[in-house]
Motif scaffolding. Structure first.
Motif, short mmCIF file in Angstrom:
data_model
loop_
_atom_site.label_atom_id
_atom_site.label_comp_id
_atom_site.label_asym_id
_atom_site.label_seq_id
_atom_site.Cartn_x
_atom_site.Cartn_y
_atom_site.Cartn_z
N THR A 93 0.83 -1.20 0.00
CA THR A 93 0.00 0.00 0.00
C THR A 93 0.86 1.26 0.00
O THR A 93 0.55 2.24 -0.68
CB THR A 93 -0.94 -0.01 1.22
N ALA A 105 0.11 8.68 4.80
CA ALA A 105 -0.75 7.49 4.84
C ALA A 105 -0.20 6.54 5.89
O ALA A 105 1.00 6.44 6.09
CB ALA A 105 -0.77 6.81 3.48
N LEU A 106 -1.11 5.87 6.55
CA LEU A 106 -0.74 4.88 7.55
C LEU A 106 -0.98 3.51 6.92
O LEU A 106 -2.12 3.15 6.64
CB LEU A 106 -1.58 5.06 8.81
N THR A 107 0.09 2.78 6.69
CA THR A 107 -0.04 1.53 5.93
C THR A 107 0.42 0.33 6.78
O THR A 107 1.09 0.49 7.79
CB THR A 107 0.79 1.59 4.63
N SER A 108 0.06 -0.84 6.30
CA SER A 108 0.34 -2.04 7.10
C SER A 108 0.87 -3.19 6.24
O SER A 108 0.76 -3.19 5.02
CB SER A 108 -0.92 -2.48 7.83
N SER A 138 0.76 -7.45 6.50
CA SER A 138 0.07 -8.51 7.24
C SER A 138 0.34 -9.88 6.65
O SER A 138 0.73 -10.01 5.50
CB SER A 138 -1.45 -8.30 7.19
N PRO A 165 -3.83 -14.40 12.47
CA PRO A 165 -3.46 -13.16 11.78
C PRO A 165 -2.32 -12.43 12.49
O PRO A 165 -2.28 -12.39 13.73
CB PRO A 165 -4.74 -12.31 11.83
N ILE A 166 -1.42 -11.88 11.70
CA ILE A 166 -0.29 -11.09 12.20
C ILE A 166 -0.25 -9.82 11.36
O ILE A 166 -0.25 -9.89 10.14
CB ILE A 166 1.04 -11.86 12.05
N ALA A 167 -0.25 -8.67 12.01
CA ALA A 167 -0.27 -7.42 11.24
C ALA A 167 0.63 -6.38 11.90
O ALA A 167 0.64 -6.25 13.13
CB ALA A 167 -1.70 -6.89 11.15
N LYS A 177 -5.53 -11.45 16.79
CA LYS A 177 -6.65 -10.72 16.18
C LYS A 177 -6.32 -9.24 16.23
O LYS A 177 -5.43 -8.82 16.96
CB LYS A 177 -7.98 -11.03 16.87
N PHE A 178 -7.05 -8.48 15.44
CA PHE A 178 -6.75 -7.04 15.36
C PHE A 178 -8.08 -6.30 15.42
O PHE A 178 -8.38 -5.46 14.60
CB PHE A 178 -6.00 -6.75 14.06
N HIS A 179 -8.88 -6.63 16.45
CA HIS A 179 -10.23 -6.05 16.52
C HIS A 179 -10.19 -4.60 16.96
O HIS A 179 -11.17 -3.88 16.77
CB HIS A 179 -11.09 -6.88 17.48
N ARG A 213 -8.13 -2.36 15.69
CA ARG A 213 -7.34 -1.70 14.66
C ARG A 213 -7.68 -0.21 14.53
O ARG A 213 -6.79 0.63 14.49
CB ARG A 213 -7.58 -2.39 13.32
N GLU A 214 -8.97 0.07 14.49
CA GLU A 214 -9.38 1.47 14.32
C GLU A 214 -8.87 2.34 15.46
O GLU A 214 -8.43 3.47 15.24
CB GLU A 214 -10.90 1.57 14.26
#
Lengths: 80, 403
Positions: free
Chosen positions: B292, B314-317, B319, B326-328, B366-368, B370-371
């Motif tokens: 991204t 921009a804040l990008t990741s 994963s 999941p790993i992010a 998990k990345f619940h 994230r926001e």
């Protein structure tokens, strides 16, 4: 030259198996896409961004996991 | 040959820049130079191809005819050998010279090579190009060793496991991402790998290889050895900047740019994995290697080359799914940063602080939230003692810290 038909997106399908959580769609069209707790993209609002932005978001997906369809059910993206 | 816009590197950053420039300048000449003999493809899709999830044709993001339709001259299979920023001229590997008005360096990186005895003879696999993906896809049977402890090492491990090839991963540190993840997060990853038959040989310092593909022995400084038939090497990438020596383009680890992705050399920009750019989100200069970031760099650099003046923000990741874990990594995650930990029953969230402010996050399991993590990173939230305590307490929603 004929007028280009405005882009209308009536359906969005996300292939969860292909999605690896790069989150480029969320970065570009956060009104349409969000990430769920498994770090996979989900659809939150079909009209959360304008259609051009939604198309850009789908095009940005590095695993081509986002499928867009128009009103006639025709696949708009990925380009066939 | 003369180009109004010359772009070196035809990956996602360079190709996106070319497309963006064309959208703003219908008549300017655009030359795109890429050393791989393919139209644009997605490296991120390669693991799916290797595992047979999608066909190889699906990897390609542009048709060969696309470049001509857009009026972009695509010189594929050609490298740029040298740049003279004072004369605004590039020399190509085939001897041609191109004068440019604006130049974009989007040459990405190349896999770091294992520098130890026997490495060349052992026929190590890499995972960067279409050809690498084909080579890995064709391997069946035997047993595998993977050197490394990051994303590419993980992709190798998952691919071998998918093929039912016994695989051992030998990271230099303790587990995967030993320099940035906490013990609990690394243990979760190790357990997930173990339950899927992937062995981990932590703290491995390689001393060399003997033999050739099909019969390889890797030896380690601790006196141990590991026999296998194939070795995957995933020890990181280094920016492709060698051709810029003496060019007048400023290079540190990558091409040094400001937040507009412009270098101090006139008309010279950089984008993607080669750009050491001033990141407005983390408020420092660094290289970010993810899809991204490269794509959005291409958009910003292209727009600025065509006359706009837009800062990149921009804040990008990056994963991966380790089987179903999941790993992010989000934003700036570097080993020198202070790390905080937030523990859930089945997951870990780290945040990374630079000078007391949140600049990155990593999630395992998990990345619940994230926001909420995005909400902390974007304004570079200062974490005082009370906020640090709140971050560590997963009983309270993370979003509360911001308010």
């Amino acid at each position: 030259m004929s007028e280009k038909k405005p882009l209308r997106i009536s359906k969005i399908v996300i292939d969860r198996d292909l999605c690896i959580g790069a989150a480029s769609c969320v970065t570009i069209a956060p009104g349409v896409f969000q990430m769920d707790e498994e770090n996979k993209a989900i659809l939150v609002d079909l009209r959360g961004n304008d259609a051009e932005t939604t198309l850009l978001a789908a095009e940005s997906c590095p695993t081509k996991a986002i499928f867009l369809y128009d009103e006639d059910g025709k696949q708009v993206y990925p380009y066939t | 040959m003369i180009a109004d816009y010359l772009i070196i590197g035809a990956g996602i950053a360079g190709t996106t820049a070319a497309e963006t420039i064309r959208g703003r300048d219908a008549g300017g000449t655009i030359v795109l130079v890429g050393d791989e003999p393919h139209p644009l493809y997605s490296r991120v899709l390669m693991p799916h191809v290797v595992r047979g999830r999608v066909g190889e044709a699906n990897m390609f993001l542009k048709k060969p005819t696309w470049y001509g339709e857009k009026g972009i001259e695509y010189l594929s299979g050609v490298a740029v050998a040298r740049v003279d920023a004072a004369r605004k001229v590039c020399g190509l590997s085939d001897g041609r010279e191109i004068s440019y008005g604006k130049l974009l360096i989007a040459t990405g990186g190349r896999p770091r090579r294992l520098d130890c005895p026997g490495a060349d003879d052992a026929g190590l696999l890499q995972l960067q190009t279409v050809e690498d993906a084909r080579e890995l896809a064709a391997i069946n049977g035997g047993s595998a060793l993977v050197i490394g402890g990051g994303f590419i090492a993980m992709e190798f491990a998952l691919s071998f496991a998918h093929k039912k090839i016994p695989v051992t991963v030998a990271p230099r540190g303790d587990g995967f991402w030993g320099r940035v993840l906490g013990e609990r997060a690394r243990a979760m990853i190790a357990a997930k790998l173990g339950s899927n038959g992937v062995m981990l040989r932590s703290n491995s310092s390689l001393s060399g290889f003997s033999g050739r593909r099909g019969d390889i022995r890797a030896t380690f400084r601790d006196g141990g050895a590991h026999d296998c038939t194939v070795v995957g090497s995933g020890i990181g990438i280094e920016p492709n900047v060698g051709f810029l020596k003496g060019s007048g383009v400023p290079v540190n680890l990558g091409v040094v740019t400001d937040e507009f992705l412009a270098s101090s050399a006139p008309g010279v920009y950089a984008a993607g994995d080669v750009a050491e750019f001033f990141d407005l989100i983390s408020a420092d200069r660094h290289i970010l290697g993810n899809w991204t970031n490269a794509l959005l760099h291409g958009k910003t650099a292209g727009a600025n080359m065509a006359g706009e003046r837009t800062a990149y923000k921009a804040l990008t990741s990056y994963s991966i799914n380790c089987f179903d874990l999941p790993i992010a990594f989000l934003g700036a995650v570097e080993s020198g940063f202070e790390r905080l930990e937030r523990r859930y029953d089945d997951a870990v969230l780290h945040c990374y602080l630079r000078e007391g402010r949140v600049v990155g996050a990593a999630a395992v399991g998990k990345f619940h939230e994230r926001e909420a993590a995005v909400g902390l990173i974007t304004p570079r939230t200062l974490l005082d003692a009370a906020r640090r305590a709140a971050f560590a307490d997963a009983r309270l929603p993370l979003a509360r810290i911001i308010t």
